[in-house]
Design a protein around this motif. Structure first.
Motif, PDB file in Angstrom:
ATOM      1  N   MET A   6      44.593  98.414  18.541  1.00 27.57           N
ATOM      2  CA  MET A   6      46.452  97.871  19.116  1.00 27.57           C
ATOM      3  C   MET A   6      46.183  96.472  19.224  1.00 27.57           C
ATOM      4  SD  MET A   6      46.395  99.427  23.069  1.00 27.57           S
ATOM      5  CE  MET A   6      46.990 101.044  23.103  1.00 27.57           C
ATOM      6  N   SER A   7      47.007  95.160  19.412  1.00 27.69           N
ATOM      7  CA  SER A   7      46.680  94.223  19.732  1.00 27.69           C
ATOM      8  C   SER A   7      47.993  93.823  20.834  1.00 27.69           C
ATOM      9  CB  SER A   7      46.537  93.550  18.428  1.00 27.69           C
ATOM     10  OG  SER A   7      46.384  91.853  19.077  1.00 27.69           O
ATOM     11  N   SER A   9      49.300  93.376  23.824  1.00 28.32           N
ATOM     12  CA  SER A   9      49.963  94.261  24.564  1.00 28.32           C
ATOM     13  C   SER A   9      50.920  93.908  25.439  1.00 28.32           C
ATOM     14  CB  SER A   9      49.293  95.507  24.997  1.00 28.32           C
ATOM     15  OG  SER A   9      48.027  95.160  25.622  1.00 28.32           O
ATOM     16  N   VAL A  16      52.502 100.221  25.533  1.00 33.22           N
ATOM     17  CA  VAL A  16      51.438 101.320  26.002  1.00 33.22           C
ATOM     18  C   VAL A  16      51.462 102.386  25.928  1.00 33.22           C
ATOM     19  CG1 VAL A  16      48.517 101.153  27.235  1.00 33.22           C
ATOM     20  CG2 VAL A  16      50.041  99.052  26.522  1.00 33.22           C
ATOM     21  N   HIS A  33      41.110  97.192  21.409  1.00 30.31           N
ATOM     22  CA  HIS A  33      42.573  96.256  21.777  1.00 30.31           C
ATOM     23  C   HIS A  33      42.067  94.619  21.547  1.00 30.31           C
ATOM     24  CE1 HIS A  33      44.939  93.821  23.875  1.00 30.31           C
ATOM     25  NE2 HIS A  33      45.709  95.373  24.346  1.00 30.31           N
ATOM     26  N   VAL A  37      45.823  91.701  26.599  1.00 33.32           N
ATOM     27  CA  VAL A  37      46.441  92.447  26.862  1.00 33.32           C
ATOM     28  C   VAL A  37      47.538  91.970  28.586  1.00 33.32           C
ATOM     29  CG1 VAL A  37      46.024  94.253  29.196  1.00 33.32           C
ATOM     30  CG2 VAL A  37      44.351  93.846  27.079  1.00 33.32           C
ATOM     31  N   LEU A  55      37.347  96.464  24.534  1.00 33.32           N
ATOM     32  CA  LEU A  55      38.446  95.416  24.827  1.00 33.32           C
ATOM     33  C   LEU A  55      37.639  93.987  23.876  1.00 33.32           C
ATOM     34  CD1 LEU A  55      39.266  97.600  27.456  1.00 33.32           C
ATOM     35  CD2 LEU A  55      41.506  96.319  26.811  1.00 33.32           C
ATOM     36  N   VAL A 148      50.954  99.856  15.934  1.00 31.77           N
ATOM     37  CA  VAL A 148      49.231 100.323  16.119  1.00 31.77           C
ATOM     38  C   VAL A 148      49.396 100.399  15.099  1.00 31.77           C
ATOM     39  CG1 VAL A 148      49.460 100.159  18.697  1.00 31.77           C
ATOM     40  CG2 VAL A 148      49.511 102.514  16.679  1.00 31.77           C
TER      41      VAL A 148
END
Length: 178
Positions: A6-7, A9, A16, A33, A37, A55, A148
């Motif tokens: 994921m990225s 967010s 999320v 990630h 965030v 992350l 995602v």
């Protein structure tokens, strides 16, 4: 092993949570990630995830001390601006991707099997000697799509998973994002 990616967010807590539900359904063992965030409090979304969480920082992650501290409380490991992960014999580069020449250099350099990036909010899977994956955005409002990605480390199959749509910045304001 299945890896959830994921990225971007951008404090989208429900986004999320939905991503983590998808990752749980698909038996994801590691989550990567690729930055942005935003707030340390986002760690609460990961409270019940048992996946190994790694992350990197994005260009909008201001409170790096708080992010690193709070995500450590749920087992998350911030790898600073660039992460190198070795899993199942694969070398994976993880970065936000703010500078396109760096991303392209990593892809073309042949040092990594997989390069994972975010930043531009546009999902993509580019196959070549090095696999490039951009999971798109969990936030959704830049492109109007929340996405995602999943990576199977045994087959190198990469899949973009849609989490739905939402109004984009352009829809909300009539202005095109730059």
């Amino acid at each position: 092993m299945m890896i959830g990616i994921m990225s971007d967010s951008h404090d989208n807590f429900p986004g999320v949570i939905r991503a983590l539900e998808i990752f749980h359904e698909r038996n994801v063992e590691m989550i990567l990630h690729a930055g942005d965030v935003i707030a340390p409090g986002m760690r609460y979304a990961f409270e019940h995830s048992e996946a190994d969480l790694r992350l990197v920082y994005g260009n909008n992650d201001g409170d790096r001390v708080g992010l690193k501290r709070d995500f450590a409380r749920v087992g998350g490991k911030f790898l600073d601006d660039f992460g190198e992960i070795e899993v199942d014999g694969l070398k994976i580069a993880l970065l936000h991707g703010t500078y396109e020449p760096v991303v392209q250099g990593l892809v073309e350099g042949g040092r990594y099997d997989v390069v994972i990036r975010g930043h531009n909010h546009h999902f993509a899977v580019q196959r070549g000697e090095t696999l490039l994956i951009n999971p798109g955005e969990v936030w959704g409002h830049f492109t109007g799509r929340k996405t995602v990605a999943l990576l199977d480390t045994e087959t190198l199959d990469a899949e973009i998973v849609s989490m739905g749509t939402c109004p984009s910045i352009e829809d909300l304001t009539g202005l095109r994002p730059s």
